[in-house]
Design a protein around this motif. Structure first.
Motif, PDB file in Angstrom:
ATOM      1  N   VAL B  17      24.055  91.623  18.883  1.00 24.64           N
ATOM      2  CA  VAL B  17      23.395  92.446  19.608  1.00 24.64           C
ATOM      3  C   VAL B  17      22.242  91.131  20.132  1.00 24.64           C
ATOM      4  O   VAL B  17      21.534  91.775  21.779  1.00 24.64           O
ATOM      5  N   LEU B  18      21.702  90.396  19.971  1.00 24.47           N
ATOM      6  CA  LEU B  18      21.444  89.392  20.901  1.00 24.47           C
ATOM      7  C   LEU B  18      21.650  89.226  22.082  1.00 24.47           C
ATOM      8  O   LEU B  18      21.271  88.913  23.216  1.00 24.47           O
ATOM      9  N   LEU B  19      23.253  88.501  22.140  1.00 25.91           N
ATOM     10  CA  LEU B  19      24.141  88.648  23.084  1.00 25.91           C
ATOM     11  C   LEU B  19      23.589  89.643  24.013  1.00 25.91           C
ATOM     12  O   LEU B  19      23.539  89.806  25.402  1.00 25.91           O
ATOM     13  N   GLY B  20      23.809  90.493  23.421  1.00 25.26           N
ATOM     14  CA  GLY B  20      23.840  91.911  24.472  1.00 25.26           C
ATOM     15  C   GLY B  20      22.266  92.326  25.185  1.00 25.26           C
ATOM     16  O   GLY B  20      22.514  92.522  26.112  1.00 25.26           O
ATOM     17  N   MET B  21      21.423  91.749  24.574  1.00 29.81           N
ATOM     18  CA  MET B  21      20.249  91.680  25.201  1.00 29.81           C
ATOM     19  C   MET B  21      19.657  90.876  26.782  1.00 29.81           C
ATOM     20  O   MET B  21      19.665  91.266  27.340  1.00 29.81           O
ATOM     21  N   ALA B  22      20.427  89.479  25.686  1.00 28.40           N
ATOM     22  CA  ALA B  22      20.494  88.515  27.463  1.00 28.40           C
ATOM     23  C   ALA B  22      20.988  88.952  27.955  1.00 28.40           C
ATOM     24  O   ALA B  22      21.195  88.706  29.738  1.00 28.40           O
ATOM     25  N   LEU B  23      22.452  89.893  27.942  1.00 30.52           N
ATOM     26  CA  LEU B  23      23.094  90.333  29.135  1.00 30.52           C
ATOM     27  C   LEU B  23      22.797  91.119  29.544  1.00 30.52           C
ATOM     28  O   LEU B  23      22.998  91.487  30.739  1.00 30.52           O
ATOM     29  N   LEU B  24      21.517  92.068  29.387  1.00 30.99           N
ATOM     30  CA  LEU B  24      20.930  93.231  29.935  1.00 30.99           C
ATOM     31  C   LEU B  24      19.755  92.511  30.811  1.00 30.99           C
ATOM     32  O   LEU B  24      19.992  93.049  31.517  1.00 30.99           O
ATOM     33  N   ILE B  25      18.964  91.268  30.300  1.00 31.82           N
ATOM     34  CA  ILE B  25      18.598  91.185  30.512  1.00 31.82           C
ATOM     35  C   ILE B  25      18.731  90.209  32.050  1.00 31.82           C
ATOM     36  O   ILE B  25      18.216  90.536  33.571  1.00 31.82           O
ATOM     37  N   GLN B  26      20.420  90.470  31.912  1.00 29.60           N
ATOM     38  CA  GLN B  26      20.389  89.313  32.851  1.00 29.60           C
ATOM     39  C   GLN B  26      21.410  90.658  34.335  1.00 29.60           C
ATOM     40  O   GLN B  26      21.047  90.235  35.654  1.00 29.60           O
ATOM     41  N   SER B  27      21.524  91.439  33.644  1.00 29.16           N
ATOM     42  CA  SER B  27      21.613  92.823  34.352  1.00 29.16           C
ATOM     43  C   SER B  27      20.797  93.120  35.231  1.00 29.16           C
ATOM     44  O   SER B  27      20.959  93.470  36.008  1.00 29.16           O
ATOM     45  N   SER B  28      18.987  93.030  34.095  1.00 25.99           N
ATOM     46  CA  SER B  28      18.397  94.632  35.094  1.00 25.99           C
ATOM     47  C   SER B  28      17.676  93.037  35.755  1.00 25.99           C
ATOM     48  O   SER B  28      17.894  93.301  37.334  1.00 25.99           O
ATOM     49  N   SER B  29      18.725  92.162  35.658  1.00 25.03           N
ATOM     50  CA  SER B  29      17.596  90.869  37.247  1.00 25.03           C
ATOM     51  C   SER B  29      18.642  90.802  38.188  1.00 25.03           C
ATOM     52  O   SER B  29      17.628  90.856  39.352  1.00 25.03           O
ATOM     53  N   SER B  30      19.943  90.735  37.867  1.00 28.84           N
ATOM     54  CA  SER B  30      20.500  90.893  39.185  1.00 28.84           C
ATOM     55  C   SER B  30      20.584  91.801  39.998  1.00 28.84           C
ATOM     56  O   SER B  30      20.775  92.243  41.221  1.00 28.84           O
ATOM     57  N   HIS B  31      20.264  93.336  39.437  1.00 28.67           N
ATOM     58  CA  HIS B  31      19.746  94.443  39.786  1.00 28.67           C
ATOM     59  C   HIS B  31      19.181  94.502  41.000  1.00 28.67           C
ATOM     60  O   HIS B  31      18.677  94.971  41.355  1.00 28.67           O
ATOM     61  N   ILE B  32      17.650  93.484  40.868  1.00 26.49           N
ATOM     62  CA  ILE B  32      16.798  93.499  41.433  1.00 26.49           C
ATOM     63  C   ILE B  32      16.983  92.394  42.694  1.00 26.49           C
ATOM     64  O   ILE B  32      15.689  91.773  43.116  1.00 26.49           O
ATOM     65  N   ASN B  33      17.884  91.978  42.658  1.00 27.89           N
ATOM     66  CA  ASN B  33      18.942  90.867  43.283  1.00 27.89           C
ATOM     67  C   ASN B  33      17.423  89.432  42.790  1.00 27.89           C
ATOM     68  O   ASN B  33      17.293  89.204  43.830  1.00 27.89           O
ATOM     69  N   TYR B  34      17.671  88.669  41.707  1.00 28.93           N
ATOM     70  CA  TYR B  34      16.716  87.803  41.212  1.00 28.93           C
ATOM     71  C   TYR B  34      17.442  86.520  40.699  1.00 28.93           C
ATOM     72  O   TYR B  34      18.813  87.001  39.774  1.00 28.93           O
ATOM     73  N   ASN B  35      17.079  85.797  41.416  1.00 25.31           N
ATOM     74  CA  ASN B  35      17.518  84.750  41.517  1.00 25.31           C
ATOM     75  C   ASN B  35      17.441  83.675  40.106  1.00 25.31           C
ATOM     76  O   ASN B  35      16.330  83.034  40.869  1.00 25.31           O
ATOM     77  N   TRP B  36      18.394  83.636  39.371  1.00 21.88           N
ATOM     78  CA  TRP B  36      17.175  82.729  38.459  1.00 21.88           C
ATOM     79  C   TRP B  36      17.447  81.562  38.700  1.00 21.88           C
ATOM     80  O   TRP B  36      18.616  80.736  39.104  1.00 21.88           O
ATOM     81  N   ASN B  37      16.455  81.002  38.721  1.00 22.05           N
ATOM     82  CA  ASN B  37      16.577  78.990  39.348  1.00 22.05           C
ATOM     83  C   ASN B  37      15.878  78.403  38.604  1.00 22.05           C
ATOM     84  O   ASN B  37      14.624  78.092  38.333  1.00 22.05           O
ATOM     85  N   TRP B  38      16.379  78.228  37.082  1.00 23.23           N
ATOM     86  CA  TRP B  38      15.781  77.284  35.870  1.00 23.23           C
ATOM     87  C   TRP B  38      14.870  75.919  36.206  1.00 23.23           C
ATOM     88  O   TRP B  38      13.774  74.937  35.432  1.00 23.23           O
ATOM     89  N   GLN B  39      16.008  74.807  37.686  1.00 24.41           N
ATOM     90  CA  GLN B  39      15.431  74.073  37.799  1.00 24.41           C
ATOM     91  C   GLN B  39      13.391  73.666  38.149  1.00 24.41           C
ATOM     92  O   GLN B  39      13.327  72.502  37.712  1.00 24.41           O
ATOM     93  N   VAL B  40      13.504  74.925  38.894  1.00 25.93           N
ATOM     94  CA  VAL B  40      12.319  75.018  39.630  1.00 25.93           C
ATOM     95  C   VAL B  40      11.459  74.345  38.444  1.00 25.93           C
ATOM     96  O   VAL B  40      10.513  74.306  38.718  1.00 25.93           O
TER      97      VAL B  40
END
Lengths: 250, 315
Positions: B17-40
């Motif tokens: 379930v946890l992995l599923g939620m992480a995936l959901l966040i990942q996919s929904s952010s890619s859906h809005i073309n968000y580039n994750w950049n944790w280095q910032v």
């Protein structure tokens, strides 16, 4: 039993009245005197006011009329320090009421150190003596949760004695105990009586009353009806209410 | 055996379930073309930019007797030994002017987010201590037989519990802060303390009232005053009982401290808002801020649990 009363009255209660805020009239003009070294047992049916009367003797219950004096001090005199008076009157409760966050020794030592401000080493020595006297030399470091009911009650007696009281009040000290533990507590009380302690005991232990008491008081419905020697009390009861009470319990 | 395998199955479900939620966040952010950049986020936590070292006077760089590069003034005085700095921007024989960069020094500084965290910790500790004191006083007043004390405590608790914390912070800052000339930090701390104090008072009252009446009677019967009985008998027992609800209240206090950002105290939340404005990485920053709060609250609840275990000795 014959004792040297030295002629002075330790407790004088005159016409004590107690009316609870809910209107319950718990004590109706109760008068009694306890002399030095005397053991007085109060018996009566439940709800008769005997515990209430006992609790007025160290002001755990305030009274609405009458007067009480302890060892010559009027309890309701404005100049009387009730905390000081209570130091002279030890009390043992039905439910033990040991302090659960302290071990047996800590329970006994707390008041002498914090209230009487006595030297800690002295208090410790005295507390160990008292616990030995009540037969608990092996249990000093036990917390109340690790003691049986009888052991807890004996710690409670030692705790009360640690303040070196002149009077000991016992409020049904064996009523919450398993039957096999009643004896050990009564034995401690008997040895206290033999030492000459002034005692007032509310109890249902008629054997104790007959054996140890100098006088037995009978209360019913907030009134003190009988004040007799044990022999007269148990063998020739004249009061019809007492006769009825004794016929039910003996 | 059966129960054991069943347990592992449900552990698996939990992780899935946890992995599923992480995936959901990942996919929904890619859906809005968000580039994750944790280095910032890193420099906003810990700033490792090297510190420049400047020449305080003009002079020349030359080697001294032991072979170290030094800055010498025209008069010949050695004013700075450069051997301590690993990165030099000048070489032997260079002429330098006042204010010129000679070297850079490795540096380790708290970024704005960590500074905000420190402010949040400070606010929390001060208001926590104050809240305990207020809560204890008003809790004791609440169980007092004196009508005036009791009613004062009830009034305090009812007013504070009946109004929003945000409004209280504004009142403390704009009204009481102005009248008493308090700085914003003090006003924030007091507002939080007064707010939490009301809840602590109720918790204290509950704790005291949960101790059997016989304890007070036993304490009084050996000659203790009411205050002694409270101090040595009732409160130590009550404290043990109120620890769990108290811990919950203190966790709330840490979280509620985020509201003081409205009176421009740069706590963790306000620092987060500022960093978002500068970094254009709102997702990463807010997740980081949340994580920092979580670290704070979970270490508090861990500490309280340790304390509870230690106090359980007499049970």
């Amino acid at each position: 039993m014959t004792r040297d009363y030295q002629g002075n009255d330790m407790i004088i209660a005159k016409n004590v009245e107690k009316i609870y805020p809910n209107g319950c009239h718990a004590l109706k003009k109760v008068s009694a005197t306890v002399r030095r070294g005397e053991v007085v047992v109060i018996v009566g049916p439940s709800g008769s006011g005997k515990s209430t009367f006992l609790r007025t003797l160290n002001q755990l219950e305030t009274i609405n009329g009458g007067s009480i004096s302890i060892d010559g001090t009027d309890m309701y005199d404005k100049k009387t320090d009730i905390n000081q008076l209570r130091e002279e009157v030890g009390m043992v409760f039905q439910g033990f009421n040991l302090f659960p966050h302290m071990d047996a020794l800590g329970n006994v030592m707390l008041a002498p150190i914090k209230v009487a401000k006595r030297n800690k080493a002295d208090v410790e020595r005295q507390a160990m003596e008292l616990l030995t006297k009540v037969g608990l030399q092996q249990r000093m470091a036990n917390y109340p949760s690790n003691l049986s009911g009888g052991q807890q009650q004996r710690v409670a007696i030692a705790r009360a004695l640690a303040m070196k009281p002149n009077i000991m009040l016992f409020d049904e000290p064996t009523s919450a105990l398993d039957p096999e533990m009643v004896g050990e507590v009564l034995d401690v009380m008997k040895s206290l009586a033999a030492d000459g302690m002034t005692m007032v005991v509310v109890t249902h232990e008629m054997g104790f009353a007959r054996e140890v008491a100098d006088r037995v008081l009978f209360m019913e419905d907030g009134q003190l009806l009988v004040d007799e020697t044990p022999e007269a009390f148990f063998d020739n009861p004249s009061n019809p209410r007492l006769q009825q009470f004794l016929s039910m319990i003996l | 055996m059966f129960a054991q395998s069943n347990r592992w199955f449900w552990h698996g479900v939990f992780i899935a379930v946890l992995l599923g939620m992480a995936l959901l966040i990942q996919s929904s952010s890619s859906h809005i073309n968000y580039n994750w950049n944790w280095q910032v986020v890193k420099p906003y936590l810990i700033n490792t930019d090297p510190l420049p070292v400047f020449a305080s006077e003009e002079g020349t760089i030359s080697a001294n007797a032991t072979g170290d590069l030094v800055l010498r003034t025209d008069a010949g005085d050695e004013i700075l030994n450069l051997s301590a700095y690993p990165e030099l921007s000048v070489g032997e024989g260079d002429l330098v002017f006042e204010g010129e960069q000679l070297a850079s020094q490795p540096n380790w500084q708290m970024g704005p987010l960590l500074k905000g965290l420190v402010v949040t910790i400070e606010i929390s500790i001060y208001s926590l201590i104050l809240a305990i004191i207020l809560g204890l006083i008003f809790g004791l007043m609440r169980v007092s037989s004196n009508v005036a004390l009791r009613n004062l405590a009830i009034t305090y608790v009812e007013i504070i519990r009946g109004t929003p914390l945000l409004v209280q912070i504004f009142i403390f800052y704009f009204f009481i802060g102005t009248v008493l000339d308090l700085d914003r930090f003090t006003a924030g701390v007091i507002a939080l303390a007064v707010f939490s104090g009301a809840y602590v008072a109720e918790i204290t009252r509950g704790g005291i009232q949960s101790i059997p009446k016989g304890q007070m009677e036993a304490a009084r019967s050996v000659g203790m005053t009411y205050i002694q009985a409270m101090r040595y008998v009732i409160l130590p027992q009550a404290f043990k009982r109120v620890l769990p609800p108290l811990a919950g209240q203190f966790i709330n206090l840490i979280k509620d401290s985020s509201l003081v950002s409205v009176i421009a105290i740069t706590d963790l939340t306000k620092a987060g808002r500022e960093v978002v404005a500068g970094s254009f990485a709102p997702f990463e920053v807010w997740f980081t801020v949340a994580l920092l709060y979580l670290v704070l609250t979970s270490s508090l609840s861990w500490g309280v649990q340790r304390l509870e275990k230690r106090l359980a000795a007499s049970d």
